[in-house]
Design an enzyme around this catalytic site. Sequence first.
Site, PDB file in Angstrom:
ATOM      1  N   GLY A  54       0.855  -1.192   0.000  1.00  0.00           N
ATOM      2  CA  GLY A  54       0.000   0.000   0.000  1.00  0.00           C
ATOM      3  C   GLY A  54       0.879   1.226   0.000  1.00  0.00           C
ATOM      4  O   GLY A  54       2.066   1.144   0.313  1.00  0.00           O
ATOM      5  N   CYS A  81       5.148  -6.191   1.958  1.00  0.00           N
ATOM      6  CA  CYS A  81       5.502  -4.776   2.079  1.00  0.00           C
ATOM      7  C   CYS A  81       4.631  -4.096   3.144  1.00  0.00           C
ATOM      8  O   CYS A  81       4.770  -4.384   4.323  1.00  0.00           O
ATOM      9  CB  CYS A  81       5.416  -4.106   0.713  1.00  0.00           C
ATOM     10  SG  CYS A  81       6.294  -2.543   0.656  1.00  0.00           S
ATOM     11  N   TYR A  82       3.717  -3.228   2.759  1.00  0.00           N
ATOM     12  CA  TYR A  82       2.845  -2.583   3.750  1.00  0.00           C
ATOM     13  C   TYR A  82       2.135  -3.631   4.609  1.00  0.00           C
ATOM     14  O   TYR A  82       2.025  -3.480   5.827  1.00  0.00           O
ATOM     15  CB  TYR A  82       1.806  -1.713   3.026  1.00  0.00           C
ATOM     16  CG  TYR A  82       0.886  -0.950   3.960  1.00  0.00           C
ATOM     17  CD1 TYR A  82       1.238   0.318   4.416  1.00  0.00           C
ATOM     18  CD2 TYR A  82      -0.329  -1.494   4.391  1.00  0.00           C
ATOM     19  CE1 TYR A  82       0.409   1.024   5.277  1.00  0.00           C
ATOM     20  CE2 TYR A  82      -1.159  -0.798   5.254  1.00  0.00           C
ATOM     21  CZ  TYR A  82      -0.790   0.458   5.685  1.00  0.00           C
ATOM     22  OH  TYR A  82      -1.613   1.147   6.538  1.00  0.00           O
ATOM     23  N   HIS A 171       8.529  -7.544  -3.013  1.00  0.00           N
ATOM     24  CA  HIS A 171       7.311  -7.906  -3.741  1.00  0.00           C
ATOM     25  C   HIS A 171       7.508  -9.195  -4.545  1.00  0.00           C
ATOM     26  O   HIS A 171       8.059  -9.154  -5.639  1.00  0.00           O
ATOM     27  CB  HIS A 171       6.918  -6.769  -4.689  1.00  0.00           C
ATOM     28  CG  HIS A 171       6.410  -5.573  -3.963  1.00  0.00           C
ATOM     29  ND1 HIS A 171       5.086  -5.410  -3.644  1.00  0.00           N
ATOM     30  CD2 HIS A 171       7.057  -4.501  -3.460  1.00  0.00           C
ATOM     31  CE1 HIS A 171       4.936  -4.280  -2.981  1.00  0.00           C
ATOM     32  NE2 HIS A 171       6.113  -3.702  -2.849  1.00  0.00           N
ATOM     33  N   GLU A 173       5.320 -10.790  -6.142  1.00  0.00           N
ATOM     34  CA  GLU A 173       4.404 -10.833  -7.287  1.00  0.00           C
ATOM     35  C   GLU A 173       4.978 -10.159  -8.532  1.00  0.00           C
ATOM     36  O   GLU A 173       4.478 -10.338  -9.633  1.00  0.00           O
ATOM     37  CB  GLU A 173       3.050 -10.179  -6.915  1.00  0.00           C
ATOM     38  CG  GLU A 173       3.067  -8.666  -6.718  1.00  0.00           C
ATOM     39  CD  GLU A 173       3.536  -8.214  -5.330  1.00  0.00           C
ATOM     40  OE1 GLU A 173       4.178  -9.026  -4.632  1.00  0.00           O
ATOM     41  OE2 GLU A 173       3.292  -7.068  -4.947  1.00  0.00           O
ATOM     42  N   GLY A 227     -15.498  -7.523 -29.012  1.00  0.00           N
ATOM     43  CA  GLY A 227     -14.301  -7.608 -28.184  1.00  0.00           C
ATOM     44  C   GLY A 227     -14.274  -8.949 -27.455  1.00  0.00           C
ATOM     45  O   GLY A 227     -15.257  -9.695 -27.480  1.00  0.00           O
ATOM     46  N   VAL A 228     -13.153  -9.244 -26.810  1.00  0.00           N
ATOM     47  CA  VAL A 228     -12.977 -10.552 -26.175  1.00  0.00           C
ATOM     48  C   VAL A 228     -14.056 -10.806 -25.113  1.00  0.00           C
ATOM     49  O   VAL A 228     -14.683 -11.868 -25.086  1.00  0.00           O
ATOM     50  CB  VAL A 228     -11.581 -10.641 -25.504  1.00  0.00           C
ATOM     51  CG1 VAL A 228     -11.367 -12.005 -24.890  1.00  0.00           C
ATOM     52  CG2 VAL A 228     -10.491 -10.330 -26.513  1.00  0.00           C
ATOM     53  N   ASP A 229     -14.278  -9.814 -24.247  1.00  0.00           N
ATOM     54  CA  ASP A 229     -15.146 -10.055 -23.092  1.00  0.00           C
ATOM     55  C   ASP A 229     -16.599 -10.310 -23.499  1.00  0.00           C
ATOM     56  O   ASP A 229     -17.209 -11.294 -23.078  1.00  0.00           O
ATOM     57  CB  ASP A 229     -15.083  -8.879 -22.102  1.00  0.00           C
ATOM     58  CG  ASP A 229     -13.657  -8.565 -21.683  1.00  0.00           C
ATOM     59  OD1 ASP A 229     -12.800  -9.449 -21.845  1.00  0.00           O
ATOM     60  OD2 ASP A 229     -13.405  -7.449 -21.210  1.00  0.00           O
ATOM     61  N   SER A 230     -17.156  -9.420 -24.317  1.00  0.00           N
ATOM     62  CA  SER A 230     -18.568  -9.621 -24.658  1.00  0.00           C
ATOM     63  C   SER A 230     -18.715 -10.855 -25.554  1.00  0.00           C
ATOM     64  O   SER A 230     -19.733 -11.556 -25.500  1.00  0.00           O
ATOM     65  CB  SER A 230     -19.176  -8.375 -25.318  1.00  0.00           C
ATOM     66  OG  SER A 230     -18.603  -8.129 -26.569  1.00  0.00           O
ATOM     67  N   LYS A 368      -8.467 -11.228 -17.450  1.00  0.00           N
ATOM     68  CA  LYS A 368      -8.461 -11.238 -18.920  1.00  0.00           C
ATOM     69  C   LYS A 368      -7.849 -12.521 -19.491  1.00  0.00           C
ATOM     70  O   LYS A 368      -8.386 -13.105 -20.424  1.00  0.00           O
ATOM     71  CB  LYS A 368      -7.658 -10.027 -19.410  1.00  0.00           C
ATOM     72  CG  LYS A 368      -7.819  -9.734 -20.868  1.00  0.00           C
ATOM     73  CD  LYS A 368      -9.098  -8.993 -21.088  1.00  0.00           C
ATOM     74  CE  LYS A 368      -9.258  -8.434 -22.457  1.00  0.00           C
ATOM     75  NZ  LYS A 368     -10.430  -7.552 -22.531  1.00  0.00           N
TER      76      LYS A 368
END
Length: 512
Positions: A54, A81-82, A171, A173, A227-230, A368
């Site tokens: 954070g 971290c935080y 970190h 990640e 698009g990909v999502d719809s 995604k």
Amino acid sequence: MYQTVIVIDFGGQYSQLIARRIRENHVYCEVLPWKTPLSEIAAKNPLGIVLSGGPDSVYAVGAPYTDERIFSLGVPVLGICYGAQLMVKELGGKVEAAESEGAREYGRTETIFSEGCPLFSGVPGRSVTWMSHGDYVSALPKGFSVCAQTEHCPAAGFQAPSRRLYGLQFHPEVRHTEYGAQILRNFLMEICGAAGDWDLSDFSERTIRQIREKVGDKRVLLALSGGVDSSVASVLLSRAIGRQLSCVYVDHGLMRKNESETICRYFGSLDMDFHMADAKDRFLRALSGVSEPEEKRHIIGREFINVFKEEAAAIGGADFLAQGTIYPDIIESGQTGGQVIKSHHNVGGLPEEIGFTEIIEPLRMLFKDEVRALGRQLGVPEEIVSRQPFPGPGLGIRVIGEVTEEKLETVREADALFREVIAKFGLAGRIDQYFAVLTDMRTVGVMGDARTYSRTVALRAVCTDDFMTADFARIPYEALEEASRRIINEVSGVNRVVYDISSKPPATVEME
Ligand code: XMP
């Protein structure tokens, strides 16, 4: 339900990234805001909890905090971290501001790992981690011991194994942490005992069942943008409810070359009630004489809603509106939980305008890359599944100034050639978005023996993680040369090609 790891979000820039990294290990995870009551967290029956980084100092006024009883749930906790500093503060240790510049650590930092800590199994004694902190842990709470350190950070990693509590100042990640993926995997598999039961084919079967239960014999309407999502949302819905689903695709005439044809061919072949609204002329008329970018965006958005409303009325309406909202939309809007309307140009405002009471968002818990993987599983063609981001207002904002049919044709051809060249040079996987823009500049040139006074095409290609910042792609000159040569030779009315070398910020990805 799947085994679930909870990420508590303290406003760090990497919270979403932590969640993605966890999912990459086939472990389901959810991001919850730091204000979530402990009872709600416990009700998720978490297998493990990760406290994110954070921007604040744990002692700052108004700094985010957590209920200290989170450390007594008996669930493994990893503070990053935080989150690690908060663990120290809540459990009676000490965090201090690094006095000198040198004691603050930003970026790649050589780190020494102790043997025997389960978090670091398989990690060599020394490797590079990614640090980004001004404060540091100066005294550990009782029962904790140090398991990693750096030159300036005496407690870069610490643990209380009997309580299964772990803290990392760096970190894991972030890819720059050499063994970050291994460390997260150790936390999930060794410490939390995750089975890795998060599986997309299982997800699609469950979701199909849930959609059937929710919809019953009612009707669902979806605005398909291509698009990909719809697209993936509509295929999943059509598997669940077949012809109870109506999809409306508004062809505003601002799509790239062959895109509308691909969409109509594929969705027209599925077991759904598919409608294509050919509104090209209507959009062109509405855009005629308009050159101001915001006004163009506004007109395109307004016309879209009008056409969609008319189509919805013509097919007799529906009970539910389906949307391709995905998990980052929900995390980014700060509403983990509750229903979110995707603030996308195409569908933003639709539910209010059309008066739907019920919304279905079958992809709302997916990232995604998971949506793409699900699309592939469902057999959605690769050209749709791997489609790069494309703005709702389409080529309308890639023709600088007034939009005409002739200019759209020019940018469409130039864009298609640029894409061909990118593919030929094997660059597609390394660039996140690339396209051509038709500028409003005319310049003098010479072709054969004749003077020309024609248009300039700008090529844009960017590399980015999140589209909030972006860097221009370092495309080889040979590829740029071929794109330039082909565009000037094959697209009439163009005599100059330039490559946009601005980064975002201060520029944006799109030019309008
Ligand atoms: P900018 O130009 O803001 O673009 O740096 C960042 C990303 O967002 C896309 N973009 C849009 N997407 N509707 C969308 O769905 C829009 O109105 C819109 N404007 C920009 C852009 O293509 C890039 O990926």
